[in-house]
Design an enzyme around this catalytic site. Structure first.
Site, PDB file in Angstrom:
ATOM      1  N   ASP A   1      51.626  64.704  81.340  1.00 49.61           N
ATOM      2  CA  ASP A   1      50.347  64.045  81.041  1.00 49.61           C
ATOM      3  C   ASP A   1      49.452  64.923  80.174  1.00 49.61           C
ATOM      4  O   ASP A   1      48.228  64.916  80.313  1.00 49.61           O
ATOM      5  CB  ASP A   1      49.598  63.713  82.343  1.00 49.61           C
ATOM      6  CG  ASP A   1      50.207  62.521  83.077  1.00 49.61           C
ATOM      7  OD1 ASP A   1      51.177  61.932  82.567  1.00 49.61           O
ATOM      8  OD2 ASP A   1      49.700  62.197  84.168  1.00 49.61           O
TER       9      ASP A   1
ATOM     10  N   HIS B   1      53.433  58.398  80.178  1.00 48.41           N
ATOM     11  CA  HIS B   1      52.728  57.110  80.287  1.00 48.41           C
ATOM     12  C   HIS B   1      52.753  56.334  78.975  1.00 48.41           C
ATOM     13  O   HIS B   1      52.707  56.918  77.897  1.00 48.41           O
ATOM     14  CB  HIS B   1      51.258  57.316  80.690  1.00 48.41           C
ATOM     15  CG  HIS B   1      51.080  57.805  82.087  1.00 48.41           C
ATOM     16  ND1 HIS B   1      51.043  56.964  83.174  1.00 48.41           N
ATOM     17  CD2 HIS B   1      50.941  59.063  82.571  1.00 48.41           C
ATOM     18  CE1 HIS B   1      50.871  57.681  84.288  1.00 48.41           C
ATOM     19  NE2 HIS B   1      50.811  58.960  83.950  1.00 48.41           N
TER      20      HIS B   1
ATOM     21  N   HIS C   1      45.077  69.069  82.147  1.00 48.74           N
ATOM     22  CA  HIS C   1      45.097  67.843  82.969  1.00 48.74           C
ATOM     23  C   HIS C   1      45.119  68.250  84.443  1.00 48.74           C
ATOM     24  O   HIS C   1      44.356  67.732  85.263  1.00 48.74           O
ATOM     25  CB  HIS C   1      46.331  67.032  82.593  1.00 48.74           C
ATOM     26  CG  HIS C   1      46.554  65.789  83.397  1.00 48.74           C
ATOM     27  ND1 HIS C   1      45.749  64.684  83.302  1.00 48.74           N
ATOM     28  CD2 HIS C   1      47.508  65.475  84.320  1.00 48.74           C
ATOM     29  CE1 HIS C   1      46.202  63.749  84.138  1.00 48.74           C
ATOM     30  NE2 HIS C   1      47.257  64.206  84.767  1.00 48.74           N
TER      31      HIS C   1
ATOM     32  N   HIS D   1      53.851  68.346  86.727  1.00 44.44           N
ATOM     33  CA  HIS D   1      52.640  68.623  87.512  1.00 44.44           C
ATOM     34  C   HIS D   1      52.689  67.841  88.822  1.00 44.44           C
ATOM     35  O   HIS D   1      53.592  67.044  89.041  1.00 44.44           O
ATOM     36  CB  HIS D   1      51.359  68.358  86.713  1.00 44.44           C
ATOM     37  CG  HIS D   1      51.107  66.921  86.339  1.00 44.44           C
ATOM     38  ND1 HIS D   1      51.899  66.223  85.461  1.00 44.44           N
ATOM     39  CD2 HIS D   1      50.135  66.048  86.716  1.00 44.44           C
ATOM     40  CE1 HIS D   1      51.424  64.995  85.313  1.00 44.44           C
ATOM     41  NE2 HIS D   1      50.353  64.850  86.074  1.00 44.44           N
TER      42      HIS D   1
ATOM     43  N   HIS E   1      50.821  65.519  90.379  1.00 45.90           N
ATOM     44  CA  HIS E   1      50.292  64.172  90.661  1.00 45.90           C
ATOM     45  C   HIS E   1      51.388  63.271  91.254  1.00 45.90           C
ATOM     46  O   HIS E   1      52.541  63.317  90.826  1.00 45.90           O
ATOM     47  CB  HIS E   1      49.712  63.543  89.392  1.00 45.90           C
ATOM     48  CG  HIS E   1      48.351  64.082  89.058  1.00 45.90           C
ATOM     49  ND1 HIS E   1      47.785  63.962  87.799  1.00 45.90           N
ATOM     50  CD2 HIS E   1      47.442  64.742  89.823  1.00 45.90           C
ATOM     51  CE1 HIS E   1      46.579  64.526  87.811  1.00 45.90           C
ATOM     52  NE2 HIS E   1      46.348  65.003  89.018  1.00 45.90           N
TER      53      HIS E   1
ATOM     54  N   ASP F   1      52.243  60.271  90.903  1.00 41.54           N
ATOM     55  CA  ASP F   1      53.041  59.431  90.001  1.00 41.54           C
ATOM     56  C   ASP F   1      54.008  60.257  89.150  1.00 41.54           C
ATOM     57  O   ASP F   1      54.630  59.738  88.218  1.00 41.54           O
ATOM     58  CB  ASP F   1      52.135  58.563  89.109  1.00 41.54           C
ATOM     59  CG  ASP F   1      51.274  59.365  88.163  1.00 41.54           C
ATOM     60  OD1 ASP F   1      50.665  60.363  88.607  1.00 41.54           O
ATOM     61  OD2 ASP F   1      51.214  59.017  86.965  1.00 41.54           O
ATOM     62  N   HIS F   2      54.163  61.546  89.498  1.00 42.81           N
ATOM     63  CA  HIS F   2      55.142  62.407  88.819  1.00 42.81           C
ATOM     64  C   HIS F   2      56.138  63.041  89.796  1.00 42.81           C
ATOM     65  O   HIS F   2      57.190  63.503  89.375  1.00 42.81           O
ATOM     66  CB  HIS F   2      54.429  63.486  87.998  1.00 42.81           C
ATOM     67  CG  HIS F   2      53.586  62.891  86.912  1.00 42.81           C
ATOM     68  ND1 HIS F   2      53.931  62.910  85.583  1.00 42.81           N
ATOM     69  CD2 HIS F   2      52.425  62.176  86.987  1.00 42.81           C
ATOM     70  CE1 HIS F   2      53.025  62.249  84.878  1.00 42.81           C
ATOM     71  NE2 HIS F   2      52.088  61.792  85.712  1.00 42.81           N
TER      72      HIS F   2
HETATM   73 FE    FE Z   1      50.466  60.572  85.366  1.00 41.12          FE
HETATM   74 ZN    ZN Z   2      48.882  63.161  85.966  1.00 38.06          ZN
END
Ligand code: FE
Ligand code: ZN
Length: 240
Positions: free
Chosen positions: A130, A168, A113, A55, A57, A59-60
């Site tokens: 996530d 995570h 998410h 996805h 985001h 942090d990905h």
């Molecule tokens: Fe994340």
């Molecule tokens: Zn995420």
């Protein structure tokens, strides 16, 4: 089998490297950052050939640009979020196939998410981003409890021995919440203790099996969409 290693980065992210020794191909799943990922690959003499994003985001996908610049890797990401995936070269959705050497993953659409979230289901290894965490599930930022319920049901239809590689290390907090839901669940009590032991030694609690989730995850175990929605809302405000 794929050789899979986890690289802990940022506060609690895991970036996964999946290597196929026969073809020499290496995929990186959800690179939050580039530096430690490139180092981990180089130290093993693995050449990164692909990036798989679950996805959009940051942090990905935060490492996409620098990993592409350093390796020329091709980026595969979700059709529904293609415009937000840096350097995407292939957009995929439900039923599409993604290969690392001879290892084939089926793409699973699992919006909840985020609106276009996907997962990659290899034989025995599910890269869930996530969506599913150990004893938890992703926050509903762009989707609904109904969608999360459907996504978790798709995952749970995979073989129970499948190992889940989520993005995570949220396990301890998830365990504490899960215990408020099912304090008398013996499998859960035992798992929470095991998780505390692992974390006290600084060890990861990921991957974990779908069988373990079936026994202990309060979102997987929710009897209805409404129950999942209530539990997700309670977890959102849970401080444990
Ligand atoms: Fe994340
Ligand atoms: Zn995420």
């Amino acid at each position: 089998m794929l050789d899979i290693i986890g690289i802990p980065v940022l506060t609690d992210n895991y970036v996964w490297l999946a290597h196929d020794a026969d073809s020499g191909e290496t995929a990186v799943i959800d690179p939050a950052v580039a530096g430690p990922v490139l180092e981990a690959a180089t130290s093993r003499n693995w050449k990164i050939t692909q990036i798989l994003n679950t996805h959009w985001h940051p942090d990905h996908v935060g490492g996409n640009a620098d990993i592409v610049a350093a390796t020329g890797a091709k980026v595969t990401g979700p059709k529904g979020e293609a415009a937000k995936i840096p350097h995407i070269s292939r957009a995929v959705g439900e039923g599409d196939e993604v290969r690392i050497g001879t290892h084939v993953a089926r793409v699973i659409d699992c919006p909840a998410h985020t609106a276009g979230h996907i997962a990659f289901a290899f034989e025995g290894a599910l890269f869930a981003g996530d969506t599913l965490f150990a004893m938890g599930c992703g926050r509903l930022f762009e989707g609904t409890a109904e969608q999360m319920h459907a996504a978790l049901a798709k995952f749970m239809a995979l073989p129970a021995r499948t190992l889940v590689y989520c993005a995570h290390e949220y396990t301890q907090s998830n365990a504490r919440f899960a215990l408020t839901v099912e304090p008398d669940n013996e499998a859960l009590v035992k798992r929470a203790e095991a998780v505390d032991r692992l974390r006290s030694r600084g060890e990861p609690t990921v991957p974990f099996s779908l069988a373990m989730e079936a026994a202990t995850n309060p979102f997987v175990r929710a009897g209805s969409v409404e129950e999942l929605a209530r539990r997700r809302a309670a977890k959102d405000s849970f401080r444990g």
